[in-house]
Scaffold this motif. Sequence first.
Motif, PDB file in Angstrom:
ATOM      1  N   SER A 226      30.886 -19.594  85.879  1.00  0.00           N
ATOM      2  CA  SER A 226      30.227 -20.641  86.649  1.00  0.00           C
ATOM      3  C   SER A 226      31.235 -21.360  87.528  1.00  0.00           C
ATOM      4  O   SER A 226      32.406 -21.515  87.172  1.00  0.00           O
ATOM      5  CB  SER A 226      29.509 -21.640  85.733  1.00  0.00           C
ATOM      6  OG  SER A 226      30.425 -22.300  84.888  1.00  0.00           O
ATOM      7  N   PHE A 227      30.735 -21.773  88.688  1.00  0.00           N
ATOM      8  CA  PHE A 227      31.526 -22.581  89.614  1.00  0.00           C
ATOM      9  C   PHE A 227      30.548 -23.498  90.317  1.00  0.00           C
ATOM     10  O   PHE A 227      29.752 -23.059  91.147  1.00  0.00           O
ATOM     11  CB  PHE A 227      32.264 -21.697  90.622  1.00  0.00           C
ATOM     12  CG  PHE A 227      33.150 -22.485  91.558  1.00  0.00           C
ATOM     13  CD1 PHE A 227      34.353 -22.995  91.114  1.00  0.00           C
ATOM     14  CD2 PHE A 227      32.755 -22.740  92.857  1.00  0.00           C
ATOM     15  CE1 PHE A 227      35.161 -23.742  91.961  1.00  0.00           C
ATOM     16  CE2 PHE A 227      33.551 -23.469  93.712  1.00  0.00           C
ATOM     17  CZ  PHE A 227      34.763 -23.978  93.262  1.00  0.00           C
ATOM     18  N   GLY A 228      30.570 -24.778  89.951  1.00  0.00           N
ATOM     19  CA  GLY A 228      29.574 -25.700  90.481  1.00  0.00           C
ATOM     20  C   GLY A 228      28.183 -25.263  90.066  1.00  0.00           C
ATOM     21  O   GLY A 228      27.916 -25.008  88.895  1.00  0.00           O
ATOM     22  N   SER A 229      27.296 -25.126  91.042  1.00  0.00           N
ATOM     23  CA  SER A 229      25.918 -24.711  90.757  1.00  0.00           C
ATOM     24  C   SER A 229      25.756 -23.197  90.751  1.00  0.00           C
ATOM     25  O   SER A 229      24.651 -22.688  90.545  1.00  0.00           O
ATOM     26  CB  SER A 229      24.973 -25.313  91.805  1.00  0.00           C
ATOM     27  OG  SER A 229      25.305 -24.853  93.110  1.00  0.00           O
ATOM     28  N   HIS A 230      26.830 -22.464  90.963  1.00  0.00           N
ATOM     29  CA  HIS A 230      26.776 -21.005  91.045  1.00  0.00           C
ATOM     30  C   HIS A 230      27.156 -20.395  89.699  1.00  0.00           C
ATOM     31  O   HIS A 230      28.113 -20.839  89.055  1.00  0.00           O
ATOM     32  CB  HIS A 230      27.719 -20.498  92.134  1.00  0.00           C
ATOM     33  CG  HIS A 230      27.469 -21.112  93.472  1.00  0.00           C
ATOM     34  ND1 HIS A 230      26.576 -20.582  94.384  1.00  0.00           N
ATOM     35  CD2 HIS A 230      27.980 -22.223  94.063  1.00  0.00           C
ATOM     36  CE1 HIS A 230      26.547 -21.335  95.474  1.00  0.00           C
ATOM     37  NE2 HIS A 230      27.393 -22.337  95.305  1.00  0.00           N
ATOM     38  N   ALA A 231      26.424 -19.367  89.288  1.00  0.00           N
ATOM     39  CA  ALA A 231      26.684 -18.740  87.998  1.00  0.00           C
ATOM     40  C   ALA A 231      26.412 -17.249  88.071  1.00  0.00           C
ATOM     41  O   ALA A 231      25.610 -16.775  88.884  1.00  0.00           O
ATOM     42  CB  ALA A 231      25.827 -19.387  86.912  1.00  0.00           C
ATOM     43  N   ALA A 232      27.089 -16.495  87.223  1.00  0.00           N
ATOM     44  CA  ALA A 232      26.883 -15.056  87.106  1.00  0.00           C
ATOM     45  C   ALA A 232      27.318 -14.633  85.715  1.00  0.00           C
ATOM     46  O   ALA A 232      28.040 -15.363  85.021  1.00  0.00           O
ATOM     47  CB  ALA A 232      27.686 -14.305  88.170  1.00  0.00           C
ATOM     48  N   ARG A 233      26.886 -13.451  85.325  1.00  0.00           N
ATOM     49  CA  ARG A 233      27.158 -12.997  83.956  1.00  0.00           C
ATOM     50  C   ARG A 233      27.409 -11.498  83.944  1.00  0.00           C
ATOM     51  O   ARG A 233      26.845 -10.748  84.745  1.00  0.00           O
ATOM     52  CB  ARG A 233      25.969 -13.332  83.067  1.00  0.00           C
ATOM     53  CG  ARG A 233      26.067 -12.797  81.657  1.00  0.00           C
ATOM     54  CD  ARG A 233      24.913 -13.272  80.827  1.00  0.00           C
ATOM     55  NE  ARG A 233      24.812 -12.509  79.595  1.00  0.00           N
ATOM     56  CZ  ARG A 233      24.385 -13.002  78.454  1.00  0.00           C
ATOM     57  NH1 ARG A 233      23.999 -14.257  78.376  1.00  0.00           N
ATOM     58  NH2 ARG A 233      24.318 -12.240  77.382  1.00  0.00           N
ATOM     59  N   GLY A 234      28.272 -11.053  83.046  1.00  0.00           N
ATOM     60  CA  GLY A 234      28.558  -9.635  82.905  1.00  0.00           C
ATOM     61  C   GLY A 234      29.958  -9.421  82.374  1.00  0.00           C
ATOM     62  O   GLY A 234      30.550 -10.309  81.754  1.00  0.00           O
ATOM     63  N   ASP A 235      30.504  -8.243  82.620  1.00  0.00           N
ATOM     64  CA  ASP A 235      31.861  -7.913  82.194  1.00  0.00           C
ATOM     65  C   ASP A 235      32.817  -8.160  83.353  1.00  0.00           C
ATOM     66  O   ASP A 235      32.514  -7.836  84.505  1.00  0.00           O
ATOM     67  CB  ASP A 235      31.964  -6.442  81.787  1.00  0.00           C
ATOM     68  CG  ASP A 235      31.070  -6.090  80.614  1.00  0.00           C
ATOM     69  OD1 ASP A 235      30.574  -7.023  79.946  1.00  0.00           O
ATOM     70  OD2 ASP A 235      30.878  -4.883  80.371  1.00  0.00           O
ATOM     71  N   VAL A 236      33.986  -8.725  83.055  1.00  0.00           N
ATOM     72  CA  VAL A 236      35.029  -8.880  84.067  1.00  0.00           C
ATOM     73  C   VAL A 236      36.255  -8.087  83.631  1.00  0.00           C
ATOM     74  O   VAL A 236      36.488  -7.877  82.438  1.00  0.00           O
ATOM     75  CB  VAL A 236      35.397 -10.368  84.305  1.00  0.00           C
ATOM     76  CG1 VAL A 236      34.178 -11.155  84.729  1.00  0.00           C
ATOM     77  CG2 VAL A 236      36.030 -10.991  83.076  1.00  0.00           C
ATOM     78  N   MET A 237      36.998  -7.628  84.607  1.00  0.00           N
ATOM     79  CA  MET A 237      38.203  -6.851  84.322  1.00  0.00           C
ATOM     80  C   MET A 237      39.433  -7.736  84.498  1.00  0.00           C
ATOM     81  O   MET A 237      39.575  -8.429  85.514  1.00  0.00           O
ATOM     82  CB  MET A 237      38.283  -5.654  85.276  1.00  0.00           C
ATOM     83  CG  MET A 237      39.493  -4.760  85.039  1.00  0.00           C
ATOM     84  SD  MET A 237      39.477  -3.962  83.421  1.00  0.00           S
ATOM     85  CE  MET A 237      38.130  -2.797  83.632  1.00  0.00           C
TER      86      MET A 237
END
Length: 417
Positions: A226-237
């Motif tokens: 998350s960054f402010g009102s922005h969000a995402a989900r999953g795997d990060v490398m």
Amino acid sequence: MTQDPHSAATIAVIGAGPAGLIAAERLAEAGHSVTVHDRLASPARRFLMAGRGGLNLTHAEDLETFLTRYGAARAVLEPAIRAFPPEALRAWADGLGAQTFVGSSHRVFPKAMKASPLLRAWLSRLGGLGVTLLARHRWTGWTDDGALVFETPQGAVTRTADATLLALGGLSWPKLGADPAWPGLIERAGVAVTPIRPANCGFVTSWSPVLVERFAGTPLKTVGLSFGSHAARGDVMITATGIEGVPVYALSAVLRETIEAQGAAELLIDLRPDTPLERLQERLARPRGHQSVSNFLRKAAGLSPLAIAVLRDACAQKDGSLPSDASELAHLIKACPLRLTATAGLERAISSAGGIALAGLDGNMMLADRPGIFCAGEMLDWEAPTGGYLLQASFATGVAAATGIDRFLQKKSLMTQ
């Protein structure tokens, strides 16, 4: 466009990616003589690379939501996408024998899950339409009288055309055909170009040497960003210099802009997105006994060794150690801060932002100050997240440019009669 053998004209397409090839197809169908020039030995190299991930052609969400993915560029791209929407792109692919399907994420793929069969059928169709493809023809600008100049294995050559389409693509993945020289060529011709920056890219952070040695190249599984009102989900490398991956790419535009404005951006990582904060607090409040901190976090919070290392690094960046208080530790796990200081380079970005300023185009994708010169694809100043939006807009702007070229040539023919 309808075919009119009496209106045939010579058209130069520069760039053998999706935008250039779909425009060439439409223009050849209209009866024009089309030559596609590309700097590499074979066409559509980036398109083939995209096929390694299954070739995500477009997205099946409703069109109104789809159009929001283009941000500030929507006003310019919307007419092109409405004229050639995802359904049209799917029908086109189906017509080449690459029947498509909608995946569980609503992304659209060919059933073959690769680009090569589609590209072979496409090139065969273009050959049947009379399209000429000239490989190893690197465009280097215009002569004083407006002729196109190309660098070829046989030396420099010049060619004239009744209309030209520039579809050179963005500047990411230079090994796949991106030409870093084209922005300068365009600017010297008096066309405004917004600086090119990485998009759908990874970011740089200061990992500890221990984390890099143990975990570089390892995925951090199922996290929320998350960054402010922005969000995402999953795997990060985790990379030696930072992080990358689909959820990172989804936030890349706002992260990049913040770093450009402020010098850094603090990304929050939820290391246990499926576990409520209260449950984590309860588990972490249990006595640790003789367990090491790592074993306790692994058992009580379900954290992997990499997640624990990321927690430790986050605390070290703030000159501290892991909190002993269960509530503080739970909050840290649910919102682990990561300071990002730069984007990864264009050579590793999925796409690029910036390019030919959209304000310099007319409604037909023609440069307002360069009559007869049209532009399409990723070399225009727009960006979009991964998920099929990049290819959709490239195809759609290629179709729009072909329509614009045909209109321009018809009008030019009427004026000379």
